[in-house]
Design a protein around this motif. Structure first.
Motif, PDB file in Angstrom:
ATOM      1  N   LYS A  24       0.838  -1.200   0.000  1.00 10.44           N
ATOM      2  CA  LYS A  24       0.000   0.000   0.000  1.00 10.44           C
ATOM      3  C   LYS A  24       0.875   1.253   0.000  1.00 10.44           C
ATOM      4  CE  LYS A  24      -3.884  -2.147   2.445  1.00 10.44           C
ATOM      5  NZ  LYS A  24      -4.783  -2.068   3.633  1.00 10.44           N
ATOM      6  N   LYS A  45       2.155   5.132  -1.360  1.00 10.22           N
ATOM      7  CA  LYS A  45       1.442   6.373  -1.612  1.00 10.22           C
ATOM      8  C   LYS A  45       0.788   6.312  -2.987  1.00 10.22           C
ATOM      9  CE  LYS A  45       4.246   9.432   1.299  1.00 10.22           C
ATOM     10  NZ  LYS A  45       5.098  10.648   1.334  1.00 10.22           N
ATOM     11  N   GLN A  93       7.856   1.924   9.835  1.00  5.96           N
ATOM     12  CA  GLN A  93       7.621   3.350  10.031  1.00  5.96           C
ATOM     13  C   GLN A  93       6.340   3.555  10.829  1.00  5.96           C
ATOM     14  OE1 GLN A  93       7.214   5.567   6.395  1.00  5.96           O
ATOM     15  NE2 GLN A  93       6.197   7.266   7.431  1.00  5.96           N
ATOM     16  N   PRO A  94       6.408   4.127  12.026  1.00  4.20           N
ATOM     17  CA  PRO A  94       5.194   4.378  12.798  1.00  4.20           C
ATOM     18  C   PRO A  94       4.227   5.277  12.041  1.00  4.20           C
ATOM     19  CG  PRO A  94       7.162   4.672  14.151  1.00  4.20           C
ATOM     20  CD  PRO A  94       7.625   4.553  12.721  1.00  4.20           C
ATOM     21  N   ASP A  95       2.944   5.048  12.226  1.00  3.23           N
ATOM     22  CA  ASP A  95       1.921   5.838  11.546  1.00  3.23           C
ATOM     23  C   ASP A  95       2.112   7.325  11.833  1.00  3.23           C
ATOM     24  OD1 ASP A  95       0.803   3.566  10.539  1.00  3.23           O
ATOM     25  OD2 ASP A  95      -0.771   3.402  12.052  1.00  3.23           O
ATOM     26  N   GLY A  96       2.022   8.109  10.800  1.00  3.24           N
ATOM     27  CA  GLY A  96       2.095   9.556  10.960  1.00  3.24           C
ATOM     28  C   GLY A  96       3.502  10.103  11.023  1.00  3.24           C
ATOM     29  N   GLU A  97       4.512   9.246  11.043  1.00  8.78           N
ATOM     30  CA  GLU A  97       5.892   9.715  11.121  1.00  8.78           C
ATOM     31  C   GLU A  97       6.523   9.769   9.738  1.00  8.78           C
ATOM     32  OE1 GLU A  97       8.519   8.039  13.907  1.00  8.78           O
ATOM     33  OE2 GLU A  97       7.175   8.260  15.630  1.00  8.78           O
TER      34      GLU A  97
END
Length: 521
Positions: free
Chosen positions: A94, A96, A210-214
């Motif tokens: 998934k 961008k 990668q943590p969400d939003g980072e």
């Protein structure tokens, strides 16, 4: 800022340097008389911000040059699908939106990613039509005063004969020293050179995901079942699979190798330079500046965002421009294509008038344009790109006197165009200008003001040009006004600071931009 220890000695080998104005593809490995070795330049600049800031940002030759050309070209040009970020998106289910479908495309055409990795594209990157002499001629004829390659993109593949990265264009794929051959051809034509680096993003810093939003800090996905996590000595360098401290040294050594071997006039860095620790960025800058001093060259360092201090670098704004005129020289990197940077299937391109008018806006605001070209994997530059470069060259041949070597007027201009925000700051690189939009440049000696109408005026209409005189030169007097590239005389009056002109016949004006030269008494 923390002060750091002096940068460490390296053991790179560079080839011989002849003189400050004449270069071979590689430069000195060792000066037998002095015992000089590559990477051991006299320390004019030490690796700290105070010392580096004394170097200054843009040399005058860059302010004069106005236009350069570079190109995104590498193994990612083989699949030619969606974007040059194919190597990243092929590993993601998934990605961008602009990478959507890449993994599915890869598996349909090449097989599962655990069987056909990005490195399997390298032998398919043949570049059999790469001709550095023809490319240098093309870039020069398009009006560029400097040029060079993307030396290493996020993908980890070096476009030079690297002794540090075994994944390089000389060792495999093209089996050509693309950087060395091209830079030699450019120098033979009296052009300045640039090499760009994007590999700070290659190091795998987010092994746990990668943590969400980072913000993403790693280009490749770490997965023990994929080639990206291979411990193979060669592949781990391609995919950046190494501890962060090791990668930082690796990152630095690649930049230093290019500086030592090829002596570029400019080194340019993409976003994510800020993920490289300050110490390494300082060592990189000191090395580049000291190499320039040793060779008697005025060199420049260009980067984006706030990744380096302004007093030692040139700021680059991707795909955009300044809304106002800063007091320093700056740069924008833009594309011939409507989107993306490397060659892709069904590529769309910007119309030449749109491209040139946005360039004029940049030049009026003390900016320099770095224009991107997208060769195919076989080394052919598509006809659509050749046509635009030819058109650009024809326009620059006629109007370059109003561009090269000029400086800003008291204001950059005015007009009616709707200014859109750029995706990377400033304004977009695709503003729709018209003949109602006026831009200015001025000769370095201040005796000539150049007036650009960013479109073709209606023949016979009255044109009024404001702001030739302002608070700094209210007593300005006009001696002559002429239209560049026209055969007919120019009718004009200058009264109370307003220049009035009669629009020329369509045969004497330019569909891209009409340019007048105002000579000051």
């Amino acid at each position: 800022m923390n002060r750091i220890k002096k940068f460490a000695t390296r053991t790179l080998i560079a080839a011989c340097f002849f003189c400050a104005l004449s270069f071979s593809p590689a430069v000195e490995a060792q000066d037998a008389a002095s015992g000089f070795k590559a990477n051991q330049y006299p320390e004019v600049y030490t690796p700290d911000w105070e010392s580096l800031g004394k170097h200054g940002s843009a040399p005058e030759w860059l302010n004069d040059a106005k236009l350069g050309i570079y190109f995104h070209w590498g193994p990612y040009s083989v699949p030619a699908y969606r974007t040059e970020w194919y190597p990243r998106w092929m590993h993601m289910s998934k990605p961008k939106s602009w990478g959507a479908g890449t993994k599915e495309y890869h598996e349909k055409h090449y097989g599962p990613i655990d069987e056909f990795g990005y490195h399997h594209f390298i032998p398919m990157f043949t570049a059999e039509h790469f001709d550095p002499e023809k490319w240098a001629d093309l870039f020069q004829s398009a009006g560029a005063r400097f040029a060079g390659p993307v030396a290493q993109h996020h993908d980890g593949f070096s476009m030079w004969d690297s002794k540090i990265n075994p994944n390089n264009a000389k060792a495999e794929g093209p089996q050509r020293d693309v950087t060395g051959e091209l830079l030699a051809a450019l120098r033979d034509r009296g052009m300045k050179t640039i090499t760009t680096f994007h590999h700070s993003f290659t190091g795998q810093r987010q092994r746990d995901g990668q943590p969400d939003g980072e913000r993403a800090l790693s280009y490749y996905r770490y997965d023990k079942n994929l080639f990206t996590s291979s411990d193979d000595p060669k592949l781990r360098k391609l995919y950046g699979n190494m501890p962060e401290e090791e990668f930082n040294e690796y990152w630095l050594s690649l930049v230093q190798e290019v500086v030592d071997e090829y002596s570029p006039d400019m080194i340019w860095f993409d976003s994510w330079l800020d993920v490289i620790p300050e110490e390494y960025r300082q060592r990189m800058a000191a090395h580049h500046f000291n190499a320039g001093e040793h060779r008697g060259k005025e060199v420049a360092l260009i980067c984006k965002q706030e990744d380096m201090p302004d007093d030692l670098r040139v700021l680059d704004i991707e795909q955009g421009g300044m809304k106002d005129m800063p007091d320093r020289v700056w740069m924008t990197d833009i594309t011939l294509s409507a989107s993306g940077w490397c060659y892709v299937q069904n590529q769309k391109y910007k119309p030449l008038p749109l491209l040139v008018r946005n360039m004029i806006d940049v030049w009026s605001k003390r900016g320099v344009v770095l224009l991107n070209v997208s060769p195919r994997a076989d080394g052919v530059i598509p006809d659509e790109q050749l046509d635009r470069l030819k058109g650009l060259g024809q326009w620059m041949e006629m109007y370059g006197g109003a561009v090269y070597g000029t400086r800003p007027h008291s204001i950059y201009g005015y007009g009616e165009a709707a200014i859109k925000d750029g995706s990377h700051g400033g304004q977009a690189a695709t503003i729709q200008y018209s003949a109602k939009d006026v831009r200015f440049t001025r000769s370095a000696d201040g005796k000539n003001i150049y007036v650009f109408l960013l479109g073709q005026p209606t023949p016979g209409e009255e044109i009024t040009i404001k702001h030739l005189a302002d608070g700094n030169n209210d007593d300005l007097a006009v001696a002559t006004v002429s239209q560049l590239g026209a055969d007919s005389d120019c009718e004009w009056t200058f009264d109370e600071g307003v220049l009035s002109l009669t629009a020329p016949p369509a045969t004497d004006s330019n569909a891209i931009a009409t340019v007048f030269k105002v000579v000051i008494q």
